[in-house]
Enzyme design. Structure first.
Site, PDB file in Angstrom:
ATOM      1  N   PHE A 154       0.870  -1.175   0.000  1.00 17.84           N
ATOM      2  CA  PHE A 154       0.000   0.000   0.000  1.00 17.84           C
ATOM      3  C   PHE A 154       0.903   1.220   0.000  1.00 17.84           C
ATOM      4  O   PHE A 154       1.606   1.498   0.973  1.00 17.84           O
ATOM      5  CB  PHE A 154      -0.918   0.042   1.222  1.00 17.84           C
ATOM      6  CG  PHE A 154      -1.818   1.258   1.202  1.00 17.84           C
ATOM      7  CD1 PHE A 154      -2.990   1.255   0.463  1.00 17.84           C
ATOM      8  CD2 PHE A 154      -1.459   2.413   1.877  1.00 17.84           C
ATOM      9  CE1 PHE A 154      -3.801   2.382   0.406  1.00 17.84           C
ATOM     10  CE2 PHE A 154      -2.267   3.549   1.832  1.00 17.84           C
ATOM     11  CZ  PHE A 154      -3.436   3.532   1.100  1.00 17.84           C
ATOM     12  N   ASP A 239       9.652   2.926   1.392  1.00 22.75           N
ATOM     13  CA  ASP A 239       8.466   3.697   1.767  1.00 22.75           C
ATOM     14  C   ASP A 239       8.319   3.595   3.283  1.00 22.75           C
ATOM     15  O   ASP A 239       7.760   2.643   3.812  1.00 22.75           O
ATOM     16  CB  ASP A 239       7.237   3.136   1.052  1.00 22.75           C
ATOM     17  CG  ASP A 239       5.955   3.886   1.397  1.00 22.75           C
ATOM     18  OD1 ASP A 239       5.960   4.643   2.403  1.00 22.75           O
ATOM     19  OD2 ASP A 239       4.952   3.710   0.696  1.00 22.75           O
ATOM     20  N   LYS A 268       3.361  11.449   6.682  1.00 25.65           N
ATOM     21  CA  LYS A 268       2.583  11.275   7.907  1.00 25.65           C
ATOM     22  C   LYS A 268       3.191  11.983   9.110  1.00 25.65           C
ATOM     23  O   LYS A 268       2.982  13.167   9.289  1.00 25.65           O
ATOM     24  CB  LYS A 268       2.322   9.790   8.160  1.00 25.65           C
ATOM     25  CG  LYS A 268       1.418   9.162   7.093  1.00 25.65           C
ATOM     26  CD  LYS A 268       0.818   7.861   7.546  1.00 25.65           C
ATOM     27  CE  LYS A 268      -0.023   7.214   6.445  1.00 25.65           C
ATOM     28  NZ  LYS A 268      -1.216   7.998   6.088  1.00 25.65           N
TER      29      LYS A 268
END
Length: 413
Positions: A154, A239, A268
């Protein structure tokens, strides 16, 4: 439950929460299926809804709130910058830019930083950089670059990114998709090595697959990825949007295997839970392939984002948050493993991050999260039977224990 916790999670006084949920659903595209709670205030690891009921946050905005809600140092930095300058666009240089890029580059041990806004933007940036590097540095023929990704990934929800997802909800109905991506099983070094061709320019993986249910690869996998990519002259992009910036007990999840990728993809928590901030960080021989006009963002690297982001790096530089996640890992692991066989069929823990597989006889992950909400605890399900726990790194041991008590009670009914 202690008296203070009882007070914190007291029964709602009015029906405002239900009314606000209905009002929100009436005019909102249904791309999310949120729990029916309407948050009005939050501080530390606790959130308060519009009826005054408090909830322990065990999700932390998918790791965007690693430092908790309204961390005073971050809020002060944002307030100070709001009075000075918020946006110039990258058409001009502002006085917070150099500080942020230098600090983040030093944290990563890299030469250059390209700030963006969202995690998906940072992933798209990394894809473009790897392709351009492949053409200009490696010498791959034009329009033939390939990037290897992992099954179960994801990386965001843009059209390009969902094109190499194997999640039907994310992918179905959004084609045609961008070519140039090759999928291999996560954790399988043999398959990764076999997939490399003369056209391979990069490998893009999550060091831990967060949305997949906190899936931790086998020991040595990240070292193997680093060794293979270095030997084959292929870029390794990690990531770390969910896994990085203290969540796993180290600054980066790659640090657990002493691995340094070619590109860090960050987001984030980099915005401190206040503003969207993301970045790709790499050395000049990689990020230097971009020239003016070839990639950009109006809000990327804006003064407010840089002020907050630089303060986030300062907090991480103390090591306190990484140590706290590492210290609480033992408690989280012990409590969750004790639930296996009692409503839980499997757990995966790294730092203050866990995937909990619910016994289907107990219910779905969604049903467990709804039951937790009724007890004053907020968590999120994924892939049907799994719930993710990612408390703010500032959570107290007592609060964490109390939240886990609620989970134990729910799954053992």
């Amino acid at each position: 439950m202690s008296a203070s916790l009882t007070e914190q999670t007291g029964t709602a006084q009015t029906g405002t929460n239900e009314a606000e949920v209905t009002r929100a659903e009436a005019r909102t595209a249904h791309n999310y299926h949120p729990l029916p709670v309407v948050v009005a205030h939050a501080e530390g690891a606790w959130m308060t809804d519009v009826d005054g009921r408090r909830y322990l946050d065990l999700l932390a905005g998918y790791s965007a709130l690693n430092f908790g809600h309204s961390h005073p140092v971050l809020v002060a930095a944002a307030h100070e910058q709001l009075d000075q300058l918020t946006l110039t666009s990258r058409a001009f240089v502002h006085d917070r830019f150099a500080d942020f890029t230098a600090k983040l580059g030093d944290l990563c041990g890299k030469e250059l930083v390209l700030p963006m806004n969202t995690g998906a933007e940072a992933v798209e940036t990394a894809i473009k950089v790897m392709r351009k590097w492949g053409y200009e540095v490696k010498g791959v023929p034009a329009d033939s670059a390939e990037i290897i990704v992992a099954a179960g990934n994801f990386h965001g929800r843009t059209t390009t990114i969902v094109g190499f997802s194997d999640d039907s909800d994310a992918r179905d109905g959004f084609g045609p998709f961008t070519p140039g991506f090759v999928t291999v099983p996560y954790g399988d070094l043999t398959a990764l090595e076999a997939a490399i061709t003369p056209h391979t320019v990069g490998v893009l993986i999550e060091p831990i697959q967060g949305e997949g249910g906190v899936v931790i690869p086998p020991d040595g996998y990240l070292r193997g990825v680093r060794e293979i990519t270095a030997r084959e002259n292929v870029l390794f992009a990690a990531d770390e949007i969910q896994a990085g910036l203290g969540r796993t007990g180290r600054t980066f999840a790659c640090d657990h295997e002493d691995v340094v990728p070619d590109l860090y993809v960050l987001g984030k928590a980099l915005g401190g839970g206040l503003v969207p901030v993301s970045a790709v960080v790499a050395d000049a021989n990689v990020l230097g392939v971009l020239k003016p006009g070839q990639h950009g963002s109006t809000f990327g690297g804006n003064p407010l984002a840089c002020a907050v982001g630089a303060t986030v790096v300062d907090l991480l530089a103390t090591g306190d948050f990484q140590r706290r996640a590492a210290d609480l890992e033992a408690l989280l692991r012990e409590r969750l493993e004790a639930m296996v066989g009692h409503g839980v069929v499997g757990v995966r823990v790294r730092g203050l991050w866990a995937g909990v597989d619910i016994d289907p006889a107990v219910g779905t992950g969604r049903e467990v999260c709804e039951a937790l909400m009724e007890r004053g605890v907020l968590a999120k399900d994924t892939h049907g039977s799994t719930i993710r726990l990612a408390p703010p790194l500032v959570i107290s041991e007592d609060d964490l224990n109390w939240g886990l008590d609620q989970l134990a009670d729910v799954v053992s009914r």
